[in-house]
Design an enzyme around this catalytic site. Structure first.
Site, PDB file in Angstrom:
ATOM      1  CG  LEU A 185      -1.954  -1.146   1.267  1.00 14.32           C
ATOM      2  CD1 LEU A 185      -2.787  -1.044   2.531  1.00 14.32           C
ATOM      3  CD2 LEU A 185      -2.842  -1.117   0.046  1.00 14.32           C
ATOM      4  CB  VAL A 186       4.497   1.938  -0.288  1.00 16.83           C
ATOM      5  CG1 VAL A 186       5.377   3.184  -0.443  1.00 16.83           C
ATOM      6  CG2 VAL A 186       4.950   1.128   0.918  1.00 16.83           C
ATOM      7  CD  GLU A 226       1.288   3.655   3.500  1.00 19.19           C
ATOM      8  OE1 GLU A 226       2.509   3.865   3.307  1.00 19.19           O
ATOM      9  OE2 GLU A 226       0.855   2.788   4.277  1.00 19.19           O
ATOM     10  CG  ASP A 283     -18.904 -26.963 -25.243  1.00 18.32           C
ATOM     11  OD1 ASP A 283     -18.508 -26.126 -26.068  1.00 18.32           O
ATOM     12  OD2 ASP A 283     -18.245 -27.304 -24.242  1.00 18.32           O
ATOM     13  CE1 TYR A 284     -14.412 -32.870 -29.705  1.00 20.14           C
ATOM     14  CE2 TYR A 284     -12.778 -31.161 -29.305  1.00 20.14           C
ATOM     15  CZ  TYR A 284     -13.097 -32.474 -29.605  1.00 20.14           C
ATOM     16  OH  TYR A 284     -12.096 -33.393 -29.787  1.00 20.14           O
ATOM     17  CG  ASP A 285     -12.623 -27.338 -26.979  1.00 21.95           C
ATOM     18  OD1 ASP A 285     -11.614 -28.022 -27.133  1.00 21.95           O
ATOM     19  OD2 ASP A 285     -13.154 -26.662 -27.891  1.00 21.95           O
ATOM     20  CG  ASP A 318     -17.396 -26.944 -20.611  1.00 19.12           C
ATOM     21  OD1 ASP A 318     -17.754 -26.285 -21.616  1.00 19.12           O
ATOM     22  OD2 ASP A 318     -16.229 -26.972 -20.187  1.00 19.12           O
TER      23      ASP A 318
END
Length: 348
Positions: free
Chosen positions: A3-4, A7, A127-129, A322
């Site tokens: 977080l410098v 700041e 669907d394939y993949d 999928d």
């Protein structure tokens, strides 16, 4: 996250100091007004420091205001509330998924074998993949198994049965893999589609070639996208760029999971900046980032297929997928095919 840098921004409300930030810092993805550099490149660091020292006051103030708005808006309290809200949402989604009915082989077989009126057809959208085949990064390793081909061939040989297989692969791979199997093909996530012979026989005047859903396949935009994809491929070990006929895909399945996801998020941000004025879509896939023509996806392809088959009565429709991209297909089918006696949508 370090977080410098935040700041530093908070301390510069009067001086409007310029923030020079390494691209390897987590904050680099969010601090848009900073000068982002490769901290290992000495010349690049020196050039950025010189640019910061010579920056006009008006530009420094504009950059600071951008940074300050982000830092003051996205505080620890903001992220705490966001995380709690996301946990509640995920919990609710999990409960909803648990209530979904499971599709059994007996239910699917009963619907497929149910009596049909006249010449009503059965339509299978697959669907394939990730569905018919395990998801593979290298196209040569993604070919269907002998068992999958035998099953598809048996289904396609059933009377009044039309089978379509959709994939993100290119047409050449799809044609080679399914040669000798009478199934319709959808390539490049819906950009191209082709009807099976069984469908063309029932469609008057239908040709047997591929059809393209994009208004134009002129991919001059690739000259903008490819250098950016190659830049991230070089900087992300295990990733690579796949150039298709039209689409371009960056794969990061074989990278370090955290670093690959971080690079993918940064890539998408940069793509949104350079492609905002072009009719293109940036698709966040399964360990991929893809750029393709706008308004082209599997749902659009199946919409075009059903339009071509409009004169054909349907008695049974089953769609199997999928991923998130298949949800658009399911939603479209649920809304457009409400009159079909038996409609099944399934996620595996």
């Amino acid at each position: 996250m370090n977080l410098v840098s935040y700041e530093y921004v908070a301390s510069q409300q009067r001086r409007h100091g310029v923030l020079v930030l390494s691209e390897f810092a987590g904050a680099a993805q969010s601090l848009d007004g900073a000068l982002i550099i490769n901290s290992w490149n000495i010349e690049e660091v020196a050039a950025a420091v010189g640019q910061a020292l010579a920056m006009p006051a008006a530009q420094r103030e504009a950059s600071f205001n951008t940074l300050h708005r982000y830092v003051t808006k996205y505080t620890a309290a903001y992220w705490g509330v966001s995380f709690i809200g996301e946990l509640k949402r995920v919990s609710q989604v999990a409960d909803e998924l648990a209530q979904l009915p499971q599709l059994t082989p007996a239910r699917a077989a009963a619907g497929f074998a149910a009596p049909r009126a006249g010449s009503a057809a059965r339509l299978l959208l697959l669907d394939y993949d990730g569905t018919l085949s395990a998801t593979r990064t290298i196209p040569e390793f993604a070919r269907p198994s002998p068992q999958a081909l035998r099953t598809l061939r048996r289904l396609a040989e059933q009377p009044d049965t039309l089978v379509y297989v959709a994939s993100g692969r290119v047409r050449a791979h799809m044609e080679r893999w399914f040669d000798g199997v009478d199934v319709g093909l959808v390539a490049e996530h819906g950009l191209f589609y082709r009807h099976p012979q069984a469908a063309r026989a029932r469609m008057q005047g239908a040709g047997g070639g591929w059809r393209c859903l994009a208004e134009t396949t002129d991919a001059q935009w690739r000259g903008t996208v490819l250098p950016l994809f190659q830049h991230y491929a070089e900087r992300t070990p295990g990733s690579f760029v796949e150039e298709k006929e039209v689409d371009v895909t960056w794969h990061y399945r074989n990278t370090d999971p955290e670093f690959g996801l971080w690079q993918a998020n940064e890539l998408k941000i940069n793509l949104e900046r350079v492609l905002a004025h072009l009719p293109l879509t940036i698709v966040d896939g399964n360990k991929t980032v893809e750029v393709r023509p706008a308004r082209v996806d599997k749902a659009a392809a199946f919409r075009a297929i059903l339009h071509d088959l409009a004169a054909l009565p349907l008695a049974f429709v089953m769609a199997v997928g999928d991923g998130r991209g298949d949800e658009n297909v399911f939603a479209y089918l649920d809304s457009e095919l409400a009159s079909v006696p038996d409609l099944i949508t399934c996620t595996v």
